[in-house]
Design an enzyme around this catalytic site. Structure first.
Site, PDB file in Angstrom:
ATOM      1  CD  GLU A  26      -3.212  -0.844   2.085  1.00  0.00           C
ATOM      2  OE1 GLU A  26      -3.074  -0.053   3.017  1.00  0.00           O
ATOM      3  OE2 GLU A  26      -4.265  -1.505   1.904  1.00  0.00           O
ATOM      4  CD  GLU A  75      -4.328  -5.508   3.165  1.00  0.00           C
ATOM      5  OE1 GLU A  75      -5.097  -4.640   3.612  1.00  0.00           O
ATOM      6  OE2 GLU A  75      -3.096  -5.484   3.336  1.00  0.00           O
TER       7      GLU A  75
END
Ligand SMILES: *[C@@H]1O[C@H](CO)[C@@H](O)[C@H](O)[C@H]1NC(C)=O
Ligand SMILES: *[C@@H]1O[C@H](CO)[C@@H](O)[C@H](O)[C@H]1NC(C)=O
Ligand SMILES: *[C@@H]1O[C@H](CO)[C@@H](O)[C@H](O)[C@H]1NC(C)=O
Ligand SMILES: *[C@@H]1O[C@H](CO)[C@@H](O)[C@H](O)[C@H]1NC(C)=O
Ligand SMILES: *[C@@H]1O[C@H](CO)[C@@H](O)[C@H](O)[C@H]1NC(C)=O
Ligand SMILES: *[C@@H]1O[C@H](CO)[C@@H](O)[C@H](O)[C@H]1NC(C)=O
Ligand SMILES: *[C@@H]1O[C@H](CO)[C@@H](O)[C@H](O)[C@H]1NC(C)=O
Ligand SMILES: *[C@@H]1O[C@H](CO)[C@@H](O)[C@H](O)[C@H]1NC(C)=O
Ligand SMILES: *[C@@H]1O[C@H](CO)[C@@H](O)[C@H](O)[C@H]1NC(C)=O
Ligand SMILES: *[C@@H]1O[C@H](CO)[C@@H](O)[C@H](O)[C@H]1NC(C)=O
Length: 459
Positions: A208, A318
């Site tokens: 991320e 995710e």
């Protein structure tokens, strides 16, 4: 193409065959090819802690990231506290439960400080032996592992999950990128060794990253990805691991034909995996209505299943059942899981995503998914896969679509109009559409499966 075996025998034969195939690949330095879709969970909040996942680790502390926790406690106390956490939050039993839920993969977040720690940094290390042990367990249970560099020096996103809340300083100093590459070199040199039996299928260069247009741009990130890919390739010992990159929230389409070491490539690099996260808990998708969410899930499904798209092999690394708001919660204050309507919705949202993120044919970019997370300390309804299993909104056997409640339409998305209502009381779903059952038989099958896998390993 159907992945669910109609009965046990073909499944076992397939697995024996797949295991043999995987073993045949061990001696050349190519990554093994996935023999089934990835159906996995994240071991979130374990080797990189997050306060909302394990609030007890942050007891009587004002810190809300690992850097500040250790800064407050001092190295000695912090080491003691974290060691207690590492040794207990995930055990072999958890991995067995994961396998028994029909899952075949785990993603393990790790911080750079597990490998490379400077004296002036408050973090403590000691995670590495636990990582090794988890990979050995995974190997013996037939789970593949994706290792993910979740926290990089300087922080790549400024959030708690990177270890340090604050500015994004990853690119402020080339020392940060060099140290990150060292960590990737170490992880590759360790886990590409033959003795790990090809269990680690990928190493994710950076979780991320939060880009901006000034000091952490897409070209900056791609420079790092190029070096990271080359580092992994150079450090490989016996079995190649797939170079795995996060899409930096730009979406899979941005990465069409991407090759980290060849800017003008006409097809994606081989041995490259792309990770995209699909959350409805955070901006900008946190204000969608339920039907918009289901639309958006179906859209992603179609994007990742379209053959010949040029999108690299992609997994959803995710996802969760939370919508509308970020996790708040050392108490499970958002948790009203006993509510029947809420459980009905969870079942729909869970299955919609499981079906959407699972490949169902050849030539697709899609390779599977990892739910975030297997568990949290309070098993928050929207963030704990284990809770969903025990309360009945996650199918009892992810690998067996007969345990799913919703039919799948021709567009490969679940039929969201199907009239399913959760049972009045929460409870494990043996599952499937009315007239089907099989909780016991499923677990018996998995015991047999385990025995067979063990035999296969011994051959
Ligand atoms: C590695 O990536 C390639 C595509 O780049 C994919 O075909 C293969 O299945 C992946 N292998 C593993 C073990 O993830
Ligand atoms: C790899 O396989 C060998 C032979 O089956 C076994 O002895 C070893 O323990 C395995 N390694 C791991 C990490 O599971
Ligand atoms: C980038 O700019 C932001 C905002 O000014 C700042 O907080 C951050 O420290 C800078 N990061 C780098 C890598 O220089
Ligand atoms: C980069 O960071 C190191 C410490 O990690 C420090 O010694 C060095 O002065 C920094 N360089 C710059 C240009 O900030
Ligand atoms: C990687 O780092 C760990 C932790 O410092 C160390 O124990 C291990 O020997 C290193 N492995 C390799 C292959 O460098
Ligand atoms: C990898 O090895 C190649 C060939 O030896 C070399 O040119 C390249 O710089 C190396 N990359 C890294 C990141 O060490
Ligand atoms: C959701 O919020 C964004 C701003 O974050 C806004 O542009 C958008 O219109 C909102 N959508 C809905 C359905 O409220
Ligand atoms: C889904 O895709 C359709 C067609 O491309 C588009 O019109 C719609 O806005 C998308 N829906 C969501 C929620 O992203
Ligand atoms: C859905 O099923 C329930 C019973 O399971 C029934 O009471 C209800 O009328 C059905 N709703 C629709 C729209 O068919
Ligand atoms: C799949 O689930 C169905 C329904 O629960 C069950 O009857 C069947 O035996 C299961 N198949 C396998 C291979 O576990």
């Amino acid at each position: 193409m159907h992945y669910a075996a109609a009965n046990l025998l073909p499944l076992l034969l397939t697995l024996l065959f797949a295991t043999t195939q995987a073993r045949l690949h061990l001696n050349n330095k190519r990554a093994t090819t996935l023999s089934e879709p990835i159906r996995g969970v994240n071991l979130g909040g374990w080797l990189v802690t997050e306060q909302w996942i394990t609030p007890s680790v942050y007891d009587s502390s004002s810190a809300n990231d690992e850097w500040h926790l250790c800064n407050e406690l001092g190295k000695e106390k912090c080491a003691e506290r974290l060691d207690g956490h590492w040794s207990s939050f995930y055990t072999r039993r958890d991995l067995q439960d994961i396998r028994a839920a029909g899952l075949n993969a785990i993603r393990i977040p790790i911080g750079y400080w597990a490998v490379d720690l400077e004296d002036y940094e408050p973090y403590v290390s000691g995670q590495y032996p636990y990582l090794i042990r988890a990979i050995q367990w995974a190997s013996s249970l037939g789970l593949s592992v994706l290792i993910d560099l979740h926290g990089a020096p300087g922080s790549q996103n400024g959030q708690d999950n990177s270890g340090l809340i604050g500015p994004v300083d990853f690119t402020s100093n080339t020392t940060n990128t060099e140290r990150s590459l060292n960590v990737l070199r170490n992880l590759t040199a360790e886990f590409s060794q033959g003795m790990y039996n090809g269990t680690v299928i990928g190493i994710e260069l950076l979780n991320e990253p939060r880009l901006n247009s000034v000091n952490f741009t897409m070209p900056d990130l791609q420079d790092f990805y190029a070096e990271g890919a080359s580092t992994i390739q150079n450090a490989t010992v016996d079995t190649a691991v797939n170079v795995t990159i996060h899409d930096a929230f730009w979406g899979p389409n941005y990465w069409v034909n991407y090759n980290p070491s060849n800017a003008g490539a006409s097809h994606p690099a081989s041995d490259l995996l792309l990770d995209t996260h699909q959350y409805y808990a955070f901006e900008p998708l946190n204000n969608l209505s339920h039907s918009q969410i289901l639309d958006s899930v179906c859209n992603i499904s179609q994007l990742l299943k379209r053959p010949g798209s040029g999108i690299p092999s992609t997994f959803v690394g995710e996802w969760s059942l939370e919508t509308g708001a970020p996790p708040r919660a050392w108490s499970s204050s958002q948790d009203q899981g006993d509510d029947q309507n809420r459980r009905t919705w969870f079942r729909l949202l869970a299955e919609a995503q499981m079906v959407a993120y699972t490949p169902d044919g050849v030539g697709q970019a899609s390779v599977g998914w990892y739910f975030w997370a297997w568990k949290t300390e309070y098993d928050i309804d929207t963030w704990s896969y284990r809770r969903g299993l025990s309360d009945g909104w996650i199918p009892s056997d992810a690998s067996n679509t007969s345990t799913y409640a919703f039919p799948v339409l021709e567009n490969r998305c679940v039929d969201t109009t199907f009239n399913y209502t959760a049972p009045r009381h929460p409870g494990r779903s043996g599952g499937g559409r009315p007239g089907r059952s099989g909780g016991r038989r499923v677990s018996a099958s998995w015991v047999l499966l385990g025995i067979c896998l063990t035999l296969a390993q011994l051959l």
